[in-house]
Design a protein around this motif. Structure first.
Motif, mmCIF file in Angstrom:
data_model
loop_
_atom_site.group_PDB
_atom_site.id
_atom_site.type_symbol
_atom_site.label_atom_id
_atom_site.label_comp_id
_atom_site.label_asym_id
_atom_site.label_seq_id
_atom_site.Cartn_x
_atom_site.Cartn_y
_atom_site.Cartn_z
ATOM 1 N N LEU A 30 0.791 -1.233 0.000
ATOM 2 C CA LEU A 30 0.000 0.000 0.000
ATOM 3 C C LEU A 30 0.822 1.282 0.000
ATOM 4 C CD1 LEU A 30 -2.881 -0.951 2.448
ATOM 5 C CD2 LEU A 30 -2.852 -1.066 -0.051
ATOM 6 N N ALA A 31 1.959 1.276 0.646
ATOM 7 C CA ALA A 31 2.742 2.517 0.776
ATOM 8 C C ALA A 31 3.035 3.174 -0.566
ATOM 9 C CB ALA A 31 4.032 2.257 1.557
ATOM 10 N N PRO A 32 3.467 2.432 -1.584
ATOM 11 C CA PRO A 32 3.763 3.101 -2.864
ATOM 12 C C PRO A 32 2.535 3.745 -3.510
ATOM 13 C CG PRO A 32 4.730 0.899 -2.817
ATOM 14 C CD PRO A 32 3.842 1.022 -1.610
ATOM 15 N N VAL A 33 1.367 3.118 -3.380
ATOM 16 C CA VAL A 33 0.146 3.666 -3.965
ATOM 17 C C VAL A 33 -0.214 4.976 -3.273
ATOM 18 C CG1 VAL A 33 -2.315 3.273 -4.372
ATOM 19 C CG2 VAL A 33 -0.691 1.380 -4.621
ATOM 20 N N PHE A 34 -0.184 4.979 -1.953
ATOM 21 C CA PHE A 34 -0.504 6.195 -1.212
ATOM 22 C C PHE A 34 0.533 7.280 -1.457
ATOM 23 C CE2 PHE A 34 -3.496 3.445 0.849
ATOM 24 C CZ PHE A 34 -4.496 4.286 1.312
ATOM 25 N N ALA A 35 1.801 6.903 -1.460
ATOM 26 C CA ALA A 35 2.866 7.893 -1.670
ATOM 27 C C ALA A 35 2.754 8.534 -3.043
ATOM 28 C CB ALA A 35 4.231 7.242 -1.494
ATOM 29 N N SER A 36 2.297 7.783 -4.039
ATOM 30 C CA SER A 36 2.187 8.337 -5.393
ATOM 31 C C SER A 36 1.132 9.435 -5.484
ATOM 32 C CB SER A 36 1.862 7.223 -6.397
ATOM 33 O OG SER A 36 0.515 6.799 -6.271
ATOM 34 N N ARG A 37 0.165 9.409 -4.599
ATOM 35 C CA ARG A 37 -0.907 10.406 -4.631
ATOM 36 C C ARG A 37 -0.714 11.484 -3.562
ATOM 37 N NH1 ARG A 37 -6.084 10.083 -6.643
ATOM 38 N NH2 ARG A 37 -4.896 9.346 -8.421
ATOM 39 N N ILE A 38 -0.290 11.073 -2.376
ATOM 40 C CA ILE A 38 -0.249 11.994 -1.237
ATOM 41 C C ILE A 38 1.061 12.769 -1.170
ATOM 42 C CG2 ILE A 38 -0.309 12.116 1.288
ATOM 43 C CD1 ILE A 38 -2.309 9.799 1.191
ATOM 44 N N HIS A 39 2.143 12.165 -1.612
ATOM 45 C CA HIS A 39 3.467 12.802 -1.579
ATOM 46 C C HIS A 39 3.771 13.275 -0.158
ATOM 47 C CE1 HIS A 39 3.415 12.430 -5.909
ATOM 48 N NE2 HIS A 39 2.274 13.089 -5.945
ATOM 49 N N ASP A 40 3.906 14.588 0.024
ATOM 50 C CA ASP A 40 4.248 15.128 1.344
ATOM 51 C C ASP A 40 3.077 15.871 1.991
ATOM 52 O OD1 ASP A 40 4.203 17.325 -0.288
ATOM 53 O OD2 ASP A 40 6.162 18.091 0.311
ATOM 54 N N THR A 41 1.869 15.528 1.603
ATOM 55 C CA THR A 41 0.679 16.192 2.157
ATOM 56 C C THR A 41 -0.077 15.278 3.121
ATOM 57 O OG1 THR A 41 -0.689 15.531 0.264
ATOM 58 C CG2 THR A 41 0.437 17.674 0.110
ATOM 59 N N TRP A 42 0.672 14.497 3.905
ATOM 60 C CA TRP A 42 0.038 13.561 4.825
ATOM 61 C C TRP A 42 -0.804 14.253 5.883
ATOM 62 C CZ3 TRP A 42 -1.103 8.623 4.692
ATOM 63 C CH2 TRP A 42 -0.452 7.825 3.744
ATOM 64 N N ASP A 43 -0.351 15.400 6.387
ATOM 65 C CA ASP A 43 -1.134 16.090 7.420
ATOM 66 C C ASP A 43 -2.520 16.446 6.903
ATOM 67 O OD1 ASP A 43 0.933 15.846 9.228
ATOM 68 O OD2 ASP A 43 1.626 17.916 9.000
ATOM 69 N N ALA A 44 -2.585 16.956 5.687
ATOM 70 C CA ALA A 44 -3.880 17.309 5.100
ATOM 71 C C ALA A 44 -4.723 16.053 4.865
ATOM 72 C CB ALA A 44 -3.679 18.067 3.789
ATOM 73 N N HIS A 45 -4.095 14.982 4.410
ATOM 74 C CA HIS A 45 -4.835 13.736 4.184
ATOM 75 C C HIS A 45 -5.408 13.204 5.499
ATOM 76 C CE1 HIS A 45 -6.078 9.987 2.385
ATOM 77 N NE2 HIS A 45 -5.426 9.323 3.315
ATOM 78 N N LEU A 46 -4.600 13.202 6.544
ATOM 79 C CA LEU A 46 -5.076 12.707 7.840
ATOM 80 C C LEU A 46 -6.240 13.552 8.347
ATOM 81 C CD1 LEU A 46 -1.673 11.842 9.529
ATOM 82 C CD2 LEU A 46 -3.310 10.250 8.493
ATOM 83 N N GLU A 47 -6.151 14.857 8.218
ATOM 84 C CA GLU A 47 -7.254 15.735 8.645
ATOM 85 C C GLU A 47 -8.522 15.413 7.861
ATOM 86 O OE1 GLU A 47 -9.205 18.295 10.986
ATOM 87 O OE2 GLU A 47 -7.067 17.863 11.251
ATOM 88 N N THR A 48 -8.376 15.183 6.565
ATOM 89 C CA THR A 48 -9.530 14.801 5.747
ATOM 90 C C THR A 48 -10.123 13.488 6.234
ATOM 91 O OG1 THR A 48 -8.654 15.962 3.817
ATOM 92 C CG2 THR A 48 -10.270 14.230 3.388
ATOM 93 N N MET A 49 -9.262 12.540 6.592
ATOM 94 C CA MET A 49 -9.746 11.246 7.073
ATOM 95 C C MET A 49 -10.420 11.367 8.441
ATOM 96 S SD MET A 49 -9.304 9.049 4.690
ATOM 97 C CE MET A 49 -9.963 10.448 3.792
ATOM 98 N N TYR A 50 -9.901 12.226 9.316
ATOM 99 C CA TYR A 50 -10.592 12.458 10.599
ATOM 100 C C TYR A 50 -12.012 12.931 10.317
ATOM 101 C CZ TYR A 50 -5.725 13.076 12.350
ATOM 102 O OH TYR A 50 -4.393 12.966 12.642
ATOM 103 N N ASN A 51 -12.127 13.899 9.411
ATOM 104 C CA ASN A 51 -13.437 14.468 9.093
ATOM 105 C C ASN A 51 -14.346 13.445 8.412
ATOM 106 O OD1 ASN A 51 -12.594 16.895 10.181
ATOM 107 N ND2 ASN A 51 -12.055 17.778 8.215
ATOM 108 N N PHE A 52 -13.770 12.648 7.496
ATOM 109 C CA PHE A 52 -14.565 11.632 6.809
ATOM 110 C C PHE A 52 -15.151 10.633 7.806
ATOM 111 C CE2 PHE A 52 -14.973 7.356 5.158
ATOM 112 C CZ PHE A 52 -15.885 7.557 4.133
ATOM 113 N N TRP A 53 -14.297 10.083 8.673
ATOM 114 C CA TRP A 53 -14.780 9.069 9.608
ATOM 115 C C TRP A 53 -15.689 9.668 10.671
ATOM 116 C CZ3 TRP A 53 -15.308 4.305 8.448
ATOM 117 C CH2 TRP A 53 -14.475 3.735 7.495
ATOM 118 N N ASN A 54 -15.469 10.919 11.056
ATOM 119 C CA ASN A 54 -16.360 11.586 11.999
ATOM 120 C C ASN A 54 -17.755 11.718 11.385
ATOM 121 O OD1 ASN A 54 -16.651 12.676 14.602
ATOM 122 N ND2 ASN A 54 -16.309 14.752 13.882
ATOM 123 N N MET A 55 -17.813 11.993 10.087
ATOM 124 C CA MET A 55 -19.100 12.050 9.398
ATOM 125 C C MET A 55 -19.696 10.651 9.275
ATOM 126 S SD MET A 55 -20.036 13.168 5.509
ATOM 127 C CE MET A 55 -19.349 11.632 4.875
#
Length: 130
Positions: A30-55
């Protein structure tokens, strides 16, 4: 060692998301697939995931987006979804148990099944605990 408890709020979601994605970032498949899209924007991705799962769990409307459109162009196969579910379930099992946790597990499997169907990916056998 934490005693297992049910998912109760955003603090639990943050723990789940952070620990799950720590596993994803170390996973050979999984790491290569995620890295290919997220690059160095993990903080923003994690915040989006917090919001997604909270919803998804508690109906809090702080997520805006179309998750499928963000995934449809990724090079994914059934094995990717299976591994994602395995890591997600393992992360849940580290800290949580109860009806909300069971619902979260079902939601994750539903999301994976829906994405695979819409992407014309034949699902592989997945581990499902209810």
């Amino acid at each position: 060692m934490h005693m297992l408890k049910d998912i109760e709020g955003r603090e639990d979601i943050v723990w789940l998301v952070d620990n799950f994605y720590a596993k994803v970032r170390e996973d050979a498949l999984l790491a290569p697939v995620f890295a290919s899209r997220i690059h160095d924007t993990w903080d923003a991705h994690l915040e989006t995931m917090y919001n997604f799962w909270n919803m998804a769990i508690f109906g809090v409307r702080d997520y805006q987006g179309n998750p499928f459109s963000r995934h449809v162009t990724l090079p994914l196969e059934g094995e990717h979804f299976n591994r994602w579910l395995q890591l997600f379930s393992a992360t849940l099992d580290e800290r949580f148990a109860g009806p909300v946790t069971d619902d979260v597990r079902r939601k994750a499997h539903g999301i994976a099944a829906t994405f695979q169907a819409r992407m014309n990916i034949r699902p592989q056998d997945t581990v499902f605990k209810s």
